[in-house]
Scaffold this motif. Sequence first.
Motif, PDB file in Angstrom:
ATOM      1  N   SER A 157       0.778  -1.021   0.020  1.00  0.00           N
ATOM      2  CA  SER A 157      -0.018  -0.040  -0.081  1.00  0.00           C
ATOM      3  C   SER A 157       0.848   1.161  -0.176  1.00  0.00           C
ATOM      4  O   SER A 157       0.526   2.264  -0.613  1.00  0.00           O
ATOM      5  CB  SER A 157      -0.987  -0.045   1.219  1.00  0.00           C
ATOM      6  OG  SER A 157      -0.312  -0.105   2.530  1.00  0.00           O
ATOM      7  N   LYS A 158       2.176   1.256   0.664  1.00  0.00           N
ATOM      8  CA  LYS A 158       3.078   2.286   0.861  1.00  0.00           C
ATOM      9  C   LYS A 158       3.230   2.671  -0.748  1.00  0.00           C
ATOM     10  O   LYS A 158       3.382   3.771  -1.172  1.00  0.00           O
ATOM     11  CB  LYS A 158       4.066   2.176   1.500  1.00  0.00           C
ATOM     12  CG  LYS A 158       5.127   3.140   1.361  1.00  0.00           C
ATOM     13  CD  LYS A 158       6.400   2.754   2.260  1.00  0.00           C
ATOM     14  CE  LYS A 158       7.610   3.870   2.148  1.00  0.00           C
ATOM     15  NZ  LYS A 158       8.833   3.406   2.855  1.00  0.00           N
ATOM     16  N   MET A 159       3.675   1.575  -1.608  1.00  0.00           N
ATOM     17  CA  MET A 159       4.167   2.083  -3.007  1.00  0.00           C
ATOM     18  C   MET A 159       2.940   2.352  -3.811  1.00  0.00           C
ATOM     19  O   MET A 159       2.966   3.268  -4.779  1.00  0.00           O
ATOM     20  CB  MET A 159       5.050   0.681  -3.593  1.00  0.00           C
ATOM     21  CG  MET A 159       6.199   0.291  -2.871  1.00  0.00           C
ATOM     22  SD  MET A 159       7.266   1.495  -3.089  1.00  0.00           S
ATOM     23  CE  MET A 159       7.405   2.130  -1.439  1.00  0.00           C
ATOM     24  N   PHE A 160       1.804   1.750  -3.704  1.00  0.00           N
ATOM     25  CA  PHE A 160       0.616   2.207  -4.400  1.00  0.00           C
ATOM     26  C   PHE A 160       0.392   3.511  -4.165  1.00  0.00           C
ATOM     27  O   PHE A 160      -0.037   4.219  -5.083  1.00  0.00           O
ATOM     28  CB  PHE A 160      -0.543   1.203  -4.038  1.00  0.00           C
ATOM     29  CG  PHE A 160      -1.879   1.695  -4.847  1.00  0.00           C
ATOM     30  CD1 PHE A 160      -1.790   1.411  -6.320  1.00  0.00           C
ATOM     31  CD2 PHE A 160      -2.862   2.224  -4.249  1.00  0.00           C
ATOM     32  CE1 PHE A 160      -2.973   1.364  -7.009  1.00  0.00           C
ATOM     33  CE2 PHE A 160      -3.946   2.537  -5.145  1.00  0.00           C
ATOM     34  CZ  PHE A 160      -4.089   2.167  -6.347  1.00  0.00           C
ATOM     35  N   ASN A 161       0.466   3.955  -2.930  1.00  0.00           N
ATOM     36  CA  ASN A 161       0.249   5.173  -2.410  1.00  0.00           C
ATOM     37  C   ASN A 161       1.073   6.215  -3.165  1.00  0.00           C
ATOM     38  O   ASN A 161       0.776   7.407  -3.652  1.00  0.00           O
ATOM     39  CB  ASN A 161       0.344   5.449  -0.939  1.00  0.00           C
ATOM     40  CG  ASN A 161      -0.163   6.788  -0.498  1.00  0.00           C
ATOM     41  OD1 ASN A 161      -0.931   7.488  -1.155  1.00  0.00           O
ATOM     42  ND2 ASN A 161       0.275   7.475   0.670  1.00  0.00           N
TER      43      ASN A 161
END
Length: 161
Positions: free
Chosen positions: A84-88
Amino acid sequence: MRKIINKKSTYSPWTTEGERLLLYADVMGFKSRVATRSHKQLKGEILDFRSAWDAKTSCLKLGDYLKFVQFSDSMLLVVQGVDSKMFNLLTQAAVCLMQTAMEKGFPIKGAISQGLFTLDNEKLLHCYTNLFNIMKMRVLGRVATAFCYTLLHAHVYFVKR
């Protein structure tokens, strides 16, 4: 369909093949721009666009989790993982890309995908297993509107969480 992983991840170094999220964006009407502008004019517009985008995303590039590759009217934004960090991070960069495109008069369309990606800047090799599928969807025109909608809603969701 693969899901975004919601756990702390260790990321593959950029120099090795790894599972990554990628955004492919394409400037619409580029052939027309080439036909109606001099090389100097076109280069100036592209450099102006790139400078504005770089300025907007400088803080997003601090951890070296985000890479940007541009060839003519095609752009790749790649993040180092699939959590989710990378998607954000990818959606924030994509929102900046779209804002810059609207400010500079570059209509763009694109799509986000997940898969194995190799980035070798020394050999200028950018190999992505799902790039053909992204381009096929883009050519069929199914993602231009969905792309904007998804980015804006995904960005709001992850920022507010």
